[in-house]
Design a protein around this motif. Structure first.
Motif, PDB file in Angstrom:
ATOM      1  N   VAL A   1       0.838  -1.211   0.137  1.00  0.00           N
ATOM      2  CA  VAL A   1       0.030   0.053   0.006  1.00  0.00           C
ATOM      3  C   VAL A   1       0.724   1.310   0.047  1.00  0.00           C
ATOM      4  N   GLN A   2       0.481   2.276  -0.972  1.00  0.00           N
ATOM      5  CA  GLN A   2       1.215   3.454  -0.982  1.00  0.00           C
ATOM      6  C   GLN A   2       0.313   4.498  -0.465  1.00  0.00           C
ATOM      7  N   LEU A   3       0.802   5.336   0.079  1.00  0.00           N
ATOM      8  CA  LEU A   3      -0.095   6.567   0.623  1.00  0.00           C
ATOM      9  C   LEU A   3       0.617   7.837   0.406  1.00  0.00           C
ATOM     10  N   VAL A   4      -0.249   8.869  -0.054  1.00  0.00           N
ATOM     11  CA  VAL A   4       0.297  10.096  -0.379  1.00  0.00           C
ATOM     12  C   VAL A   4      -0.681  11.230   0.195  1.00  0.00           C
ATOM     13  N   ALA A  23      -4.832   6.384  -1.307  1.00  0.00           N
ATOM     14  CA  ALA A  23      -3.972   5.134  -1.055  1.00  0.00           C
ATOM     15  C   ALA A  23      -4.096   4.575  -2.297  1.00  0.00           C
ATOM     16  N   THR A  24      -3.136   3.733  -2.595  1.00  0.00           N
ATOM     17  CA  THR A  24      -2.962   2.966  -3.889  1.00  0.00           C
ATOM     18  C   THR A  24      -2.382   1.466  -3.487  1.00  0.00           C
ATOM     19  N   GLY A  25      -2.404   0.572  -4.300  1.00  0.00           N
ATOM     20  CA  GLY A  25      -2.041  -0.772  -4.257  1.00  0.00           C
ATOM     21  C   GLY A  25      -2.980  -1.555  -3.508  1.00  0.00           C
ATOM     22  N   SER A  26      -2.743  -2.505  -2.795  1.00  0.00           N
ATOM     23  CA  SER A  26      -3.259  -3.519  -2.136  1.00  0.00           C
ATOM     24  C   SER A  26      -4.363  -2.940  -1.186  1.00  0.00           C
ATOM     25  N   ILE A  27      -5.327  -2.124  -1.713  1.00  0.00           N
ATOM     26  CA  ILE A  27      -6.157  -1.459  -0.870  1.00  0.00           C
ATOM     27  C   ILE A  27      -7.236  -2.202   0.204  1.00  0.00           C
ATOM     28  N   SER A 106       2.319   0.712   6.493  1.00  0.00           N
ATOM     29  CA  SER A 106       2.124   1.679   5.397  1.00  0.00           C
ATOM     30  C   SER A 106       2.217   3.054   5.812  1.00  0.00           C
ATOM     31  N   TRP A 107       3.019   3.993   5.421  1.00  0.00           N
ATOM     32  CA  TRP A 107       3.298   5.440   6.107  1.00  0.00           C
ATOM     33  C   TRP A 107       3.492   6.432   4.755  1.00  0.00           C
TER      34      TRP A 107
END
Length: 117
Positions: A1-4, A23-27, A106-107
């Motif tokens: 998971v990527q967080l921006v 949030a993107t990726g394995s939501i 995930s941060w």
């Protein structure tokens, strides 16, 4: 998971800001999502939390002024901040709890909030 994170900035005391965390990726692996902050020379502190079931928690210092919300359709977490105070100045981070591990692994990179007096 990527967080921006986004939405930080400079605001006068009493003003408002709205932070967003995309949030993107394995939501599907996300359970709770939180907002943390860290001011220079201070430890990181939990500001607000939203569980996977929708329950919310707020630090006493922001209760009644901040509102955390999550839009599952847009995979975003928000923090509406009203009546801002100079002591709210900090770097704000979004964090996601893994359903699998139970850990906040995930941060985001953070967004700066500065409140002038």
């Amino acid at each position: 998971v990527q967080l921006v994170e986004s939405g930080g900035g400079l605001v006068q005391a009493g003003g408002s800001l709205r932070l967003s965390c995309a949030a993107t990726g394995s939501i599907f692996s996300i359970s709770a999502m939180d907002w943390y902050r860290q001011a220079p020379g201070k430890e990181r502190e939990l500001v607000a939390s939203r569980s996977g079931g929708g329950a919310t928690f707020y630090a006493d210092s922001v209760k009644g002024r901040f509102t955390i919300s999550r839009d599952n359709g847009k995979n975003t977490l928000s923090l509406q901040m009203n009546s801002l105070k100079p002591e709210d100045t900090a770097m704000y981070y979004c964090a996601a709890q893994s359903v699998l591990s139970g850990e906040y692994d995930s941060w985001g990179q953070g967004t700066q909030v500065t409140v002038s007096s």
